[in-house]
Design a protein around this motif. Structure first.
Motif, mmCIF file in Angstrom:
data_model
loop_
_atom_site.group_PDB
_atom_site.id
_atom_site.type_symbol
_atom_site.label_atom_id
_atom_site.label_comp_id
_atom_site.label_asym_id
_atom_site.label_seq_id
_atom_site.Cartn_x
_atom_site.Cartn_y
_atom_site.Cartn_z
ATOM 1 N N SER A 64 0.824 -1.210 0.000
ATOM 2 C CA SER A 64 0.000 0.000 0.000
ATOM 3 C C SER A 64 0.858 1.260 0.000
ATOM 4 O O SER A 64 0.380 2.343 -0.329
ATOM 5 C CB SER A 64 -0.941 0.009 1.216
ATOM 6 O OG SER A 64 -0.204 0.071 2.425
ATOM 7 N N TYR A 65 2.158 1.113 0.333
ATOM 8 C CA TYR A 65 3.080 2.250 0.317
ATOM 9 C C TYR A 65 3.887 2.297 -0.986
ATOM 10 O O TYR A 65 4.627 3.250 -1.215
ATOM 11 C CB TYR A 65 4.057 2.160 1.495
ATOM 12 C CG TYR A 65 3.391 2.133 2.845
ATOM 13 C CD1 TYR A 65 2.896 3.296 3.423
ATOM 14 C CD2 TYR A 65 3.244 0.932 3.542
ATOM 15 C CE1 TYR A 65 2.277 3.269 4.660
ATOM 16 C CE2 TYR A 65 2.635 0.898 4.781
ATOM 17 C CZ TYR A 65 2.150 2.063 5.337
ATOM 18 O OH TYR A 65 1.543 2.034 6.559
ATOM 19 N N PHE A 66 3.775 1.263 -1.823
ATOM 20 C CA PHE A 66 4.573 1.175 -3.038
ATOM 21 C C PHE A 66 3.936 1.940 -4.191
ATOM 22 O O PHE A 66 2.763 2.324 -4.132
ATOM 23 C CB PHE A 66 4.714 -0.284 -3.491
ATOM 24 C CG PHE A 66 5.446 -1.192 -2.550
ATOM 25 C CD1 PHE A 66 5.941 -0.746 -1.325
ATOM 26 C CD2 PHE A 66 5.651 -2.528 -2.892
ATOM 27 C CE1 PHE A 66 6.614 -1.609 -0.462
ATOM 28 C CE2 PHE A 66 6.319 -3.389 -2.038
ATOM 29 C CZ PHE A 66 6.796 -2.933 -0.826
ATOM 30 N N ARG A 67 4.705 2.113 -5.249
ATOM 31 C CA ARG A 67 4.120 2.522 -6.531
ATOM 32 C C ARG A 67 3.260 1.355 -7.019
ATOM 33 O O ARG A 67 3.743 0.236 -7.173
ATOM 34 C CB ARG A 67 5.211 2.824 -7.541
ATOM 35 C CG ARG A 67 4.642 3.159 -8.932
ATOM 36 C CD ARG A 67 5.703 3.211 -10.009
ATOM 37 N NE ARG A 67 6.674 4.264 -9.778
ATOM 38 C CZ ARG A 67 7.440 4.784 -10.738
ATOM 39 N NH1 ARG A 67 7.343 4.344 -11.974
ATOM 40 N NH2 ARG A 67 8.307 5.726 -10.463
ATOM 41 N N GLN A 68 1.992 1.613 -7.278
ATOM 42 C CA GLN A 68 1.075 0.543 -7.662
ATOM 43 C C GLN A 68 0.775 0.621 -9.155
ATOM 44 O O GLN A 68 0.266 1.633 -9.642
ATOM 45 C CB GLN A 68 -0.208 0.626 -6.844
ATOM 46 C CG GLN A 68 0.041 0.389 -5.361
ATOM 47 C CD GLN A 68 -1.196 0.550 -4.511
ATOM 48 O OE1 GLN A 68 -2.283 0.811 -5.013
ATOM 49 N NE2 GLN A 68 -1.041 0.394 -3.202
ATOM 50 N N ASP A 73 9.927 11.748 0.735
ATOM 51 C CA ASP A 73 9.573 10.760 -0.291
ATOM 52 C C ASP A 73 10.152 9.376 -0.020
ATOM 53 O O ASP A 73 9.999 8.461 -0.831
ATOM 54 C CB ASP A 73 10.074 11.230 -1.670
ATOM 55 C CG ASP A 73 9.434 12.533 -2.099
ATOM 56 O OD1 ASP A 73 8.255 12.744 -1.765
ATOM 57 O OD2 ASP A 73 10.120 13.339 -2.769
ATOM 58 N N VAL A 74 10.821 9.225 1.129
ATOM 59 C CA VAL A 74 11.548 7.986 1.414
ATOM 60 C C VAL A 74 10.659 6.977 2.138
ATOM 61 O O VAL A 74 9.864 7.334 3.012
ATOM 62 C CB VAL A 74 12.801 8.294 2.261
ATOM 63 C CG1 VAL A 74 13.426 7.014 2.809
ATOM 64 C CG2 VAL A 74 13.813 9.068 1.425
ATOM 65 N N LEU A 75 10.805 5.706 1.751
ATOM 66 C CA LEU A 75 10.134 4.606 2.444
ATOM 67 C C LEU A 75 11.220 3.749 3.103
ATOM 68 O O LEU A 75 11.991 3.078 2.423
ATOM 69 C CB LEU A 75 9.306 3.772 1.465
ATOM 70 C CG LEU A 75 8.597 2.541 2.046
ATOM 71 C CD1 LEU A 75 7.637 2.942 3.168
ATOM 72 C CD2 LEU A 75 7.842 1.780 0.948
ATOM 73 N N ALA A 99 9.853 5.847 -2.117
ATOM 74 C CA ALA A 99 8.673 4.991 -2.142
ATOM 75 C C ALA A 99 8.335 4.548 -3.560
ATOM 76 O O ALA A 99 7.908 3.406 -3.791
ATOM 77 C CB ALA A 99 7.485 5.720 -1.515
ATOM 78 N N ASP A 100 8.556 5.424 -4.534
ATOM 79 C CA ASP A 100 8.241 5.089 -5.926
ATOM 80 C C ASP A 100 9.172 4.044 -6.515
ATOM 81 O O ASP A 100 8.899 3.517 -7.594
ATOM 82 C CB ASP A 100 8.276 6.347 -6.801
ATOM 83 C CG ASP A 100 6.981 7.132 -6.733
ATOM 84 O OD1 ASP A 100 6.018 6.630 -6.132
ATOM 85 O OD2 ASP A 100 6.937 8.244 -7.283
ATOM 86 N N ASN A 101 10.277 3.755 -5.831
ATOM 87 C CA ASN A 101 11.189 2.736 -6.337
ATOM 88 C C ASN A 101 10.763 1.322 -5.952
ATOM 89 O O ASN A 101 11.296 0.349 -6.482
ATOM 90 C CB ASN A 101 12.612 2.993 -5.824
ATOM 91 C CG ASN A 101 13.267 4.189 -6.503
ATOM 92 O OD1 ASN A 101 12.846 4.592 -7.583
ATOM 93 N ND2 ASN A 101 14.276 4.754 -5.880
ATOM 94 N N TYR A 102 9.839 1.216 -5.010
ATOM 95 C CA TYR A 102 9.226 -0.072 -4.689
ATOM 96 C C TYR A 102 8.015 -0.220 -5.611
ATOM 97 O O TYR A 102 7.128 0.645 -5.626
ATOM 98 C CB TYR A 102 8.730 -0.113 -3.257
ATOM 99 C CG TYR A 102 9.764 0.040 -2.160
ATOM 100 C CD1 TYR A 102 10.205 -1.070 -1.430
ATOM 101 C CD2 TYR A 102 10.256 1.293 -1.797
ATOM 102 C CE1 TYR A 102 11.104 -0.929 -0.385
ATOM 103 C CE2 TYR A 102 11.166 1.439 -0.755
ATOM 104 C CZ TYR A 102 11.579 0.325 -0.052
ATOM 105 O OH TYR A 102 12.472 0.472 0.986
ATOM 106 N N VAL A 103 7.914 -1.306 -6.339
ATOM 107 C CA VAL A 103 6.848 -1.453 -7.331
ATOM 108 C C VAL A 103 5.982 -2.670 -7.019
ATOM 109 O O VAL A 103 6.496 -3.778 -6.785
ATOM 110 C CB VAL A 103 7.423 -1.588 -8.755
ATOM 111 C CG1 VAL A 103 6.302 -1.721 -9.778
ATOM 112 C CG2 VAL A 103 8.305 -0.386 -9.095
#
Length: 324
Positions: free
Chosen positions: A37-41, A207-209, A262-266
């Motif tokens: 739910s925190y990733f780029r979906q 912007d970091v996860l 966060a956008d780097n997790y897909v």
């Protein structure tokens, strides 16, 4: 003007009460209360997709009459989801001899699944699917051979992020070996991760996860509580380290952490275009077996972006991954 009262009647078949809302089911199973739910979906994926990224060379030059310009690089990473099936059977006679008997109509050929139980079953099913997918997100490993008689081998259905990040191009200084973390060591290990963060990540803190395993989060809470027992033994300490939110990713292996944008997790999934694929089948009306069967097929996958062997371009730090 004359008015008339119109009355309409409607008969709702009992089996209509058993039909789950598939889109709602998949939303809860795949997207809610999970790391993804925190990733780029990236949704509605059938087979493969490409996610692009843009990098620039030199952008600023001394002013001159002649034009000067650097090269921009447009790249794309191809990603594929894994095909997975949900399948479970429920014997009708077990339902009849259980607490559900009080809800069921008299006779052995009537409504076998009360609407109240159907709602409960779908809720529990989506929760269990969600829990399994959370583990698969991180610990999935297709080198494990799936065996339906060994439930733990479900991790062989798809490669998770821990395995994939082991194969990523990440500089040695940003790929940290782990240790067993407890309340006495957690601050030092979090500090080591912080010190390894690339400068470009430190500049975009919002912007970091920063994902941490459950035992790392528990150790941090205890460490904070020990510093101020009067305050925190009666409260839940905030998971915040040097201004970074620590996100508990329950599916991670113990003593592991990852940090990136966060956008780097897909997260890849196909749940929008085929919502009717969640089937609840009363086999007594087809094969004659007194069984309720639930089956669905869907696609799900996990991936990452923007790793690099060059420290200035890499956007990842990993801690404790078992890459042996």
């Amino acid at each position: 003007m004359a008015t008339r009262d119109l009355k309409m009647s409607m008969t709702v078949a009992t089996e209509a009460l058993l039909q789950v809302n598939p889109k709602e089911f998949y939303t809860k199973a795949l997207l809610e209360n999970r790391s993804s739910s925190y990733f780029r979906q990236v949704l509605n994926i059938k087979e493969k997709t490409k996610i692009g990224n843009l990098s620039f060379g030199t952008l600023l030059f001394p002013s001159d009459c002649e034009y000067q310009g650097g090269n921009s690089t447009l790249g794309a990473k191809e990603m594929s989801p894994c095909k997975i099936q949900i399948g479970t059977d429920l014997c009708m006679y077990e339902m009849e001899t259980s607490f559900l008997a009080d809800w069921m109509k008299a006779g052995s050929n009537g409504e076998w699944m009360p609407a109240e139980y159907a709602t409960f079953m779908y809720s529990e099913l989506s929760r269990n699917v969600s829990d399994l997918l959370e583990v698969l997100t991180w610990q999935g490993d297709t080198d494990v051979t799936f065996d339906p008689d060994v439930p733990s081998t479900f991790i062989g259905l798809c490669d998770g992020l821990e395995k994939q990040l082991c194969g990523a191009s990440i500089p040695t200084a940003q790929r940290l070996a782990g240790t067993t973390i407890n309340s006495s060591t957690v601050i030092a290990e979090l500090t080591a991760v912080y010190n390894a963060l690339p400068t470009r990540i430190k500049q975009i803190k919002e912007d970091v996860l920063w994902c941490v395993s459950q035992n790392v989060a528990d150790s941090y809470r205890l460490a904070v509580a020990l510093q101020s027992a009067e305050v925190y033994t009666a409260q839940d300490p905030e998971l915040n380290f040097l201004g970074y939110k620590l996100t508990v990713c329950a599916g991670m292996s113990d003593n592991t952490m990852t940090v990136s944008k966060a956008d780097n997790y897909v997260f890849l999934a196909d749940l929008v275009s085929d919502p009717e694929d969640l089937n609840v089948i009363d086999l007594s009306k087809t094969t004659g077996d007194k069984t309720i069967r639930v089956r669905s097929d869907f696609k799900v996958g996990f991936n990452f972006l923007n790793d690099s062997a060059t420290a200035d371009e890499n956007e990842w730090v990993t801690y404790g991954l078992d890459c042996a």
